[in-house]
Structures are given as structure tokens and as C-alpha cells.
Write a protein that holds these residues in place. Sequence first.
Motif, PDB file in Angstrom:
ATOM      1  N   LEU A 164       5.212   9.248  -2.246  1.00  0.00           N
ATOM      2  CA  LEU A 164       4.299   9.522  -3.338  1.00  0.00           C
ATOM      3  C   LEU A 164       4.541   8.737  -4.433  1.00  0.00           C
ATOM      4  N   GLN A 165       5.687   8.971  -4.740  1.00  0.00           N
ATOM      5  CA  GLN A 165       6.235   8.190  -6.358  1.00  0.00           C
ATOM      6  C   GLN A 165       5.957   6.689  -6.083  1.00  0.00           C
ATOM      7  N   GLY A 166       6.252   5.945  -5.071  1.00  0.00           N
ATOM      8  CA  GLY A 166       5.773   4.592  -4.851  1.00  0.00           C
ATOM      9  C   GLY A 166       4.322   4.439  -4.711  1.00  0.00           C
ATOM     10  N   SER A 167       3.633   5.061  -4.053  1.00  0.00           N
ATOM     11  CA  SER A 167       2.117   5.095  -3.794  1.00  0.00           C
ATOM     12  C   SER A 167       1.262   5.141  -5.140  1.00  0.00           C
ATOM     13  N   ILE A 168       1.816   5.995  -5.936  1.00  0.00           N
ATOM     14  CA  ILE A 168       1.032   6.243  -7.298  1.00  0.00           C
ATOM     15  C   ILE A 168       1.609   5.336  -8.193  1.00  0.00           C
ATOM     16  N   PHE A 169       2.503   4.938  -8.376  1.00  0.00           N
ATOM     17  CA  PHE A 169       3.351   4.345  -9.694  1.00  0.00           C
ATOM     18  C   PHE A 169       3.840   2.956  -9.230  1.00  0.00           C
ATOM     19  N   GLY A 170       4.054   2.379  -7.991  1.00  0.00           N
ATOM     20  CA  GLY A 170       4.877   1.459  -7.689  1.00  0.00           C
ATOM     21  C   GLY A 170       4.135   0.077  -8.066  1.00  0.00           C
ATOM     22  N   TYR A 171       2.856   0.177  -7.580  1.00  0.00           N
ATOM     23  CA  TYR A 171       2.010  -0.985  -7.875  1.00  0.00           C
ATOM     24  C   TYR A 171       1.822  -1.194  -9.285  1.00  0.00           C
ATOM     25  N   LEU A 172       1.638   0.019 -10.113  1.00  0.00           N
ATOM     26  CA  LEU A 172       1.205  -0.195 -11.489  1.00  0.00           C
ATOM     27  C   LEU A 172       2.524  -0.662 -12.033  1.00  0.00           C
TER      28      LEU A 172
ATOM     29  N   SER B 171       9.071   2.973  -0.650  1.00  0.00           N
ATOM     30  CA  SER B 171       7.985   4.006  -0.485  1.00  0.00           C
ATOM     31  C   SER B 171       7.248   3.882   0.794  1.00  0.00           C
ATOM     32  N   HIS B 172       7.867   3.207   1.799  1.00  0.00           N
ATOM     33  CA  HIS B 172       7.731   3.179   3.079  1.00  0.00           C
ATOM     34  C   HIS B 172       6.152   3.272   3.540  1.00  0.00           C
ATOM     35  N   VAL B 173       5.682   4.074   4.341  1.00  0.00           N
ATOM     36  CA  VAL B 173       4.183   3.933   4.785  1.00  0.00           C
ATOM     37  C   VAL B 173       3.318   4.236   3.604  1.00  0.00           C
ATOM     38  N   LEU B 174       3.544   5.221   2.755  1.00  0.00           N
ATOM     39  CA  LEU B 174       2.360   5.656   1.762  1.00  0.00           C
ATOM     40  C   LEU B 174       2.464   4.727   0.626  1.00  0.00           C
ATOM     41  N   GLY B 175       3.539   3.822   0.400  1.00  0.00           N
ATOM     42  CA  GLY B 175       3.549   2.712  -0.526  1.00  0.00           C
ATOM     43  C   GLY B 175       2.369   1.483   0.133  1.00  0.00           C
ATOM     44  N   THR B 176       2.757   1.475   1.404  1.00  0.00           N
ATOM     45  CA  THR B 176       2.182   0.386   2.129  1.00  0.00           C
ATOM     46  C   THR B 176       0.718   0.513   2.161  1.00  0.00           C
ATOM     47  N   VAL B 177       0.356   1.815   2.289  1.00  0.00           N
ATOM     48  CA  VAL B 177      -0.966   2.196   2.322  1.00  0.00           C
ATOM     49  C   VAL B 177      -1.719   2.011   1.210  1.00  0.00           C
ATOM     50  N   SER B 178      -1.123   2.070  -0.097  1.00  0.00           N
ATOM     51  CA  SER B 178      -1.579   1.999  -1.355  1.00  0.00           C
ATOM     52  C   SER B 178      -1.706   0.546  -1.457  1.00  0.00           C
ATOM     53  N   CYS B 179      -0.847  -0.241  -1.138  1.00  0.00           N
ATOM     54  CA  CYS B 179      -0.689  -1.740  -1.311  1.00  0.00           C
ATOM     55  C   CYS B 179      -2.113  -2.335  -0.582  1.00  0.00           C
ATOM     56  N   MET B 180      -2.215  -1.848   0.576  1.00  0.00           N
ATOM     57  CA  MET B 180      -3.385  -2.426   1.518  1.00  0.00           C
ATOM     58  C   MET B 180      -4.396  -2.072   0.931  1.00  0.00           C
ATOM     59  N   GLU B 181      -4.696  -0.975   0.217  1.00  0.00           N
ATOM     60  CA  GLU B 181      -6.188  -1.096  -0.432  1.00  0.00           C
ATOM     61  C   GLU B 181      -6.267  -1.777  -1.669  1.00  0.00           C
ATOM     62  N   VAL B 182      -5.531  -2.221  -2.250  1.00  0.00           N
ATOM     63  CA  VAL B 182      -5.378  -2.947  -3.468  1.00  0.00           C
ATOM     64  C   VAL B 182      -5.234  -4.578  -3.138  1.00  0.00           C
ATOM     65  N   ASP B 183      -4.360  -4.939  -2.227  1.00  0.00           N
ATOM     66  CA  ASP B 183      -3.935  -6.358  -2.086  1.00  0.00           C
ATOM     67  C   ASP B 183      -3.499  -6.415  -0.699  1.00  0.00           C
ATOM     68  N   GLN B 184      -4.343  -6.987   0.273  1.00  0.00           N
ATOM     69  CA  GLN B 184      -3.816  -6.948   1.745  1.00  0.00           C
ATOM     70  C   GLN B 184      -2.983  -7.915   2.105  1.00  0.00           C
ATOM     71  N   LYS B 185      -2.301  -8.992   1.440  1.00  0.00           N
ATOM     72  CA  LYS B 185      -1.302  -9.484   1.635  1.00  0.00           C
ATOM     73  C   LYS B 185       0.026  -8.825   0.987  1.00  0.00           C
ATOM     74  N   ALA B 186       0.018  -8.268  -0.047  1.00  0.00           N
ATOM     75  CA  ALA B 186       0.918  -7.174  -0.377  1.00  0.00           C
ATOM     76  C   ALA B 186       1.254  -5.976   0.630  1.00  0.00           C
ATOM     77  N   GLY B 187      -0.182  -5.556   1.227  1.00  0.00           N
ATOM     78  CA  GLY B 187       0.278  -4.689   2.173  1.00  0.00           C
ATOM     79  C   GLY B 187       1.036  -5.072   3.298  1.00  0.00           C
ATOM     80  N   SER B 188       0.687  -6.352   3.726  1.00  0.00           N
ATOM     81  CA  SER B 188       1.489  -6.959   4.917  1.00  0.00           C
ATOM     82  C   SER B 188       2.847  -7.075   4.723  1.00  0.00           C
ATOM     83  N   TYR B 189       3.255  -7.636   3.699  1.00  0.00           N
ATOM     84  CA  TYR B 189       4.623  -7.678   3.323  1.00  0.00           C
ATOM     85  C   TYR B 189       5.240  -6.210   3.051  1.00  0.00           C
ATOM     86  N   SER B 190       4.461  -5.323   2.926  1.00  0.00           N
ATOM     87  CA  SER B 190       4.918  -4.137   2.619  1.00  0.00           C
ATOM     88  C   SER B 190       5.345  -3.766   3.818  1.00  0.00           C
ATOM     89  N   SER B 191       4.324  -3.813   4.906  1.00  0.00           N
ATOM     90  CA  SER B 191       4.448  -3.150   6.421  1.00  0.00           C
ATOM     91  C   SER B 191       5.813  -3.932   6.759  1.00  0.00           C
TER      92      SER B 191
END
Length: 228
Positions: free
Chosen positions: A153-161, A182-202
Motif C-alpha cells: 500500500l505504501q508503495g502503490s500510494i507514494f512510490g511513483y509520486l 511494493s510487489h504486486v500492489l506497486g506494479t498495479v499502480s505503475c501499470m495504471e500510469v506508465d505501462q513500461k514502468a509496470g512491465s519492469y515492475s512485474s
Amino acid sequence: MIYCYSLLTLVAFWVALQISKRWKSIVFNTFILTVLILVVFLSISGIPYDDYMKGNSLLNNLLGVSVVALALPLYEQLRQIIPQWKIILSVTLVASLLSMTTGAILAWLLGATPEMLVTVLPKSVTTPIAMSIAENMGGIPAITAVSVVIAGLQGSIFGYLILKKIKLKHSQAIGLSIGAVSHVLGTVSCMEVDQKAGSYSSISLVLCGIISSVFAPLVFKMIYLLVT
């Protein structure tokens, strides 16, 4: 009747997904909205949490199976990984060791027992892997699951910001950083903003899960020797 709560969870997720599509927000992503909807519903209806968990066993039992699915994003990104495998492996290795070490040391400074050190050690990897690591090392899987959710949750809320605030521009770096802590939750947050970042996060969350599984016992022994 036994699967009613599983249906409730799916409905809550669907509602959260519709809200997320209309109201783009890093803070209130699909997962957080789903949790909030369920918390409000259970509080208003007076349904005990234990009853909800028992009735949601259909989805809960899929948690372990989902570990296998983590191989899919790794396979899909092979073309990106191969030319940069040394950098990616170095980043995820360092990130995994730092995540485990800092979490365990902080727990020790706050007076945690060896059992609790093991419990919080795998906090930055996805839930099924983290719970398995904790259980095999004598920790408390249920508390591990809570620590994983909090880290996510911390990563998904604050990580990208935070990463954008310090002017980190490369999607690869952002994705690897968030996926590592921030594992899956951070990855989901990344995917919603930047698909490339989400791919590397996965990629990062899969590799960090593997690395943590291998090195967690060694990290715990090292920290335990230092603090005793």
C-alpha cells in the motif's frame, strides 16, 4: 451460501474498477478502492471478519496457485531482460537484500523477538512467497501477510509520486524500484500510469521473490548474529 462472500469480493472489485477507470488516481487505485468498499460494507452490515474470510475461501485458496502465474510476466519480458540482464539482476539483488535487512533491523531496534524478525523479513515480496518464507523459517505467516499488504500500500500510494518528485525519469528505473519493494500492489499502480514502468515492475517483483526465497535464511542468520 458458502461462496457469497467470494461473489461480494468480485462485485466490490468490479465497482472499484469502474471507479478507477473514471477517476484516475495513483492514491486510490483499484486495490485500495476494493478494500475500502469491503471495509465499509462489512462495518455497516456487521458481518464478522472471520465469517467473511471463511466464506471467501474460494478466492483465498487461489493465492498459492497465483505464484505460478508470476512466471508469465517474466516470460513476456524476456526480450527486454536479455540485453539488460546484468543490470536488472544487480538492481533486484541489491534491492531484495536491502529490503530484508532494513526491515529486520528496524524490527530489532523496536524490540522484536527473533520470531518477529523472521516474520517481517520477507515484507517486500508478494504475499504467497512471503508467507511461505516466513512459515518455513519459523515466523508467523498471518502477520507476514499484513506486513506485505502495508508495504504494498505504501508503495502503490507514494512510490511513483516520490520517484517522480526526485525527478527520476526512466520508466525502467521506476518500475524496478517499485516492484522490488511494493510487489504486486506497486506494479498495479505503475501499470495504471506508465505501462513500461509496470512491465519492469512485474519483472522486479518476480525476480525479488526468487532472490528473497534463496537469501532470506542467510540474511536472517547474519542479522541474528549481529544483534545477539
